[in-house]
Write an enzyme that holds these catalytic residues in place. Structure first.
Site, PDB file in Angstrom:
ATOM      1  N   SER A   1      57.512  90.816  69.259  1.00  0.00           N
ATOM      2  CA  SER A   1      58.096  90.449  70.551  1.00  0.00           C
ATOM      3  C   SER A   1      57.507  91.312  71.657  1.00  0.00           C
ATOM      4  O   SER A   1      57.657  90.994  72.841  1.00  0.00           O
ATOM      5  CB  SER A   1      59.620  90.612  70.518  1.00  0.00           C
ATOM      6  OG  SER A   1      59.984  91.884  70.023  1.00  0.00           O
TER       7      SER A   1
ATOM      8  N   ASP B   1      56.125  94.647  62.133  1.00  0.00           N
ATOM      9  CA  ASP B   1      56.161  93.183  62.130  1.00  0.00           C
ATOM     10  C   ASP B   1      54.738  92.653  61.915  1.00  0.00           C
ATOM     11  O   ASP B   1      53.829  93.003  62.686  1.00  0.00           O
ATOM     12  CB  ASP B   1      56.688  92.725  63.500  1.00  0.00           C
ATOM     13  CG  ASP B   1      57.421  91.412  63.442  1.00  0.00           C
ATOM     14  OD1 ASP B   1      57.579  90.858  62.347  1.00  0.00           O
ATOM     15  OD2 ASP B   1      57.852  90.957  64.519  1.00  0.00           O
TER      16      ASP B   1
ATOM     17  N   GLU C   1      57.308  86.443  58.881  1.00  0.00           N
ATOM     18  CA  GLU C   1      58.057  85.223  59.183  1.00  0.00           C
ATOM     19  C   GLU C   1      57.726  84.134  58.172  1.00  0.00           C
ATOM     20  O   GLU C   1      56.539  83.878  57.902  1.00  0.00           O
ATOM     21  CB  GLU C   1      57.711  84.726  60.599  1.00  0.00           C
ATOM     22  CG  GLU C   1      58.164  85.669  61.689  1.00  0.00           C
ATOM     23  CD  GLU C   1      57.911  85.114  63.092  1.00  0.00           C
ATOM     24  OE1 GLU C   1      57.573  83.924  63.235  1.00  0.00           O
ATOM     25  OE2 GLU C   1      58.062  85.908  64.041  1.00  0.00           O
TER      26      GLU C   1
ATOM     27  N   GLU D   1      67.163  84.372  62.226  1.00  0.00           N
ATOM     28  CA  GLU D   1      67.106  84.241  63.684  1.00  0.00           C
ATOM     29  C   GLU D   1      67.588  82.875  64.161  1.00  0.00           C
ATOM     30  O   GLU D   1      67.109  81.837  63.686  1.00  0.00           O
ATOM     31  CB  GLU D   1      65.669  84.487  64.179  1.00  0.00           C
ATOM     32  CG  GLU D   1      65.565  84.377  65.708  1.00  0.00           C
ATOM     33  CD  GLU D   1      64.285  84.950  66.298  1.00  0.00           C
ATOM     34  OE1 GLU D   1      63.483  85.543  65.539  1.00  0.00           O
ATOM     35  OE2 GLU D   1      64.091  84.806  67.518  1.00  0.00           O
TER      36      GLU D   1
HETATM   37  O1  KIV Z   1      59.552  90.615  67.062  1.00  0.00           O
HETATM   38  C1  KIV Z   1      60.780  90.736  67.075  1.00  0.00           C
HETATM   39  O2  KIV Z   1      61.364  91.363  67.967  1.00  0.00           O
HETATM   40  C2  KIV Z   1      61.539  90.099  66.015  1.00  0.00           C
HETATM   41  C3  KIV Z   1      63.029  90.094  66.159  1.00  0.00           C
HETATM   42  C4  KIV Z   1      63.411  89.030  67.118  1.00  0.00           C
HETATM   43  C5  KIV Z   1      63.724  89.964  64.869  1.00  0.00           C
HETATM   44  O3  KIV Z   1      60.984  89.583  65.103  1.00  0.00           O
END
Ligand code: KIV
Length: 262
Positions: A48, A86, A117, A184
């Protein structure tokens, strides 16, 4: 590092049924220090950052190299909280091997777990990354990296078949060795059903209260985001506080109040 035991993926997983899990994103050294001092359990270096830090339109523009840069900055804060990296778009889809190589690069940068994801379709990637010794957090429901296929950022799990598929995805991720699962923007009852069925903690964002934990984006909760999602709660107005601080500095310089005369 703040006092108390270091949060590991294993310790986080044990919180299911014992206490609610708190996760927040952080993307650099100061936000990691703030999140850790606030005693969160896990810090997600989320993709994000594409929107909230880099001003991009979607997460597609963030590369593995970008993520490594931000993971290194967060890891330098030496948080007690678990640092979750992530996996960005393109870093795990091509093959399980690519996924393992990307996960290893993230661990070398300072991540203590990775998140990716997708559900059943990427369970083989999860299995291989776990086999390589890296804890994996799953992420189902609205998966922003798939917004083109999903037709936008819409709530998931509205139909019976969609709800059943999400439950199958969660079970497949657990079976592949994921130690927790982000859910989510789903219908709350879907997140509830998944939380009751899986043995690993669910950490929700915009999916209601029936989960083992919650995650929100740092910039949304402190009031630094331009377009926060409707489910986020704003706990401070950092944007205007910072504008006022910089304005006061500018006024001081223009009126020659700063720097003080010797
Ligand atoms: O990238 C992010 O902030 C996320 C959250 C929304 C879980 O994957």
């Amino acid at each position: 590092m703040r006092e108390g035991k270091k949060v590991t993926a294993r310790r986080l997983a044990k919180k299911k049924g014992a206490e609610p899990i708190v996760m927040v994103t952080a993307y650099d050294y100061p936000t990691a220090l703030i999140a850790d001092e606030a005693r969160v359990d896990a810090i997600l270096v989320g993709d994000s950052l594409a929107m909230v830090v880099l001003g991009l339109e979607s997460t597609h523009g963030v590369s593995l190299g970008d993520m490594l840069h931000h993971i290194r900055a967060v890891a330098r804060a030496k948080p007690r909280a678990l640092v979750v990296g992530d996996m960005p778009f393109g870093s795990y889809e091509p093959s399980p091997r690519v996924a393992v190589e990307s996960a290893i690069a993230m661990v070398r940068a300072g991540a203590e777990a990775v998140k990716l994801e997708g559900g059943s379709e990427y369970a083989d990637r999860v299995r291989e990354i776990v086999r390589a010794g890296v804890p994996v957090m799953g992420h189902i429901g609205l998966t922003p990296q798939r917004y083109l296929r999903l037709g936008g950022y819409k709530r998931q799990g509205k139909t019976r078949s969609d709800a059943e598929r999400l439950l199958e995805d969660a079970l497949a991720l657990e079976d592949a060795g994921a130690f927790s699962i982000v859910i989510e923007f789903t219908v709350p009852e879907v997140a509830k059903a998944i939380t009751e069925k899986v043995g690993v903690p669910t950490i929700c964002i915009g999916s209601g209260p029936y989960c083992d934990g919650q995650v929100l984006v740092f910039h949304d909760i402190v009031g630094l985001s331009r377009n926060p999602p409707p489910f986020a709660k704003k706990y401070a107005d950092a944007y205007n506080i910072l504008v006022e601080a910089v304005r006061a500095y500018a006024d001081d310089v223009r009126s020659q109040r700063f720097p003080p005369k010797p």
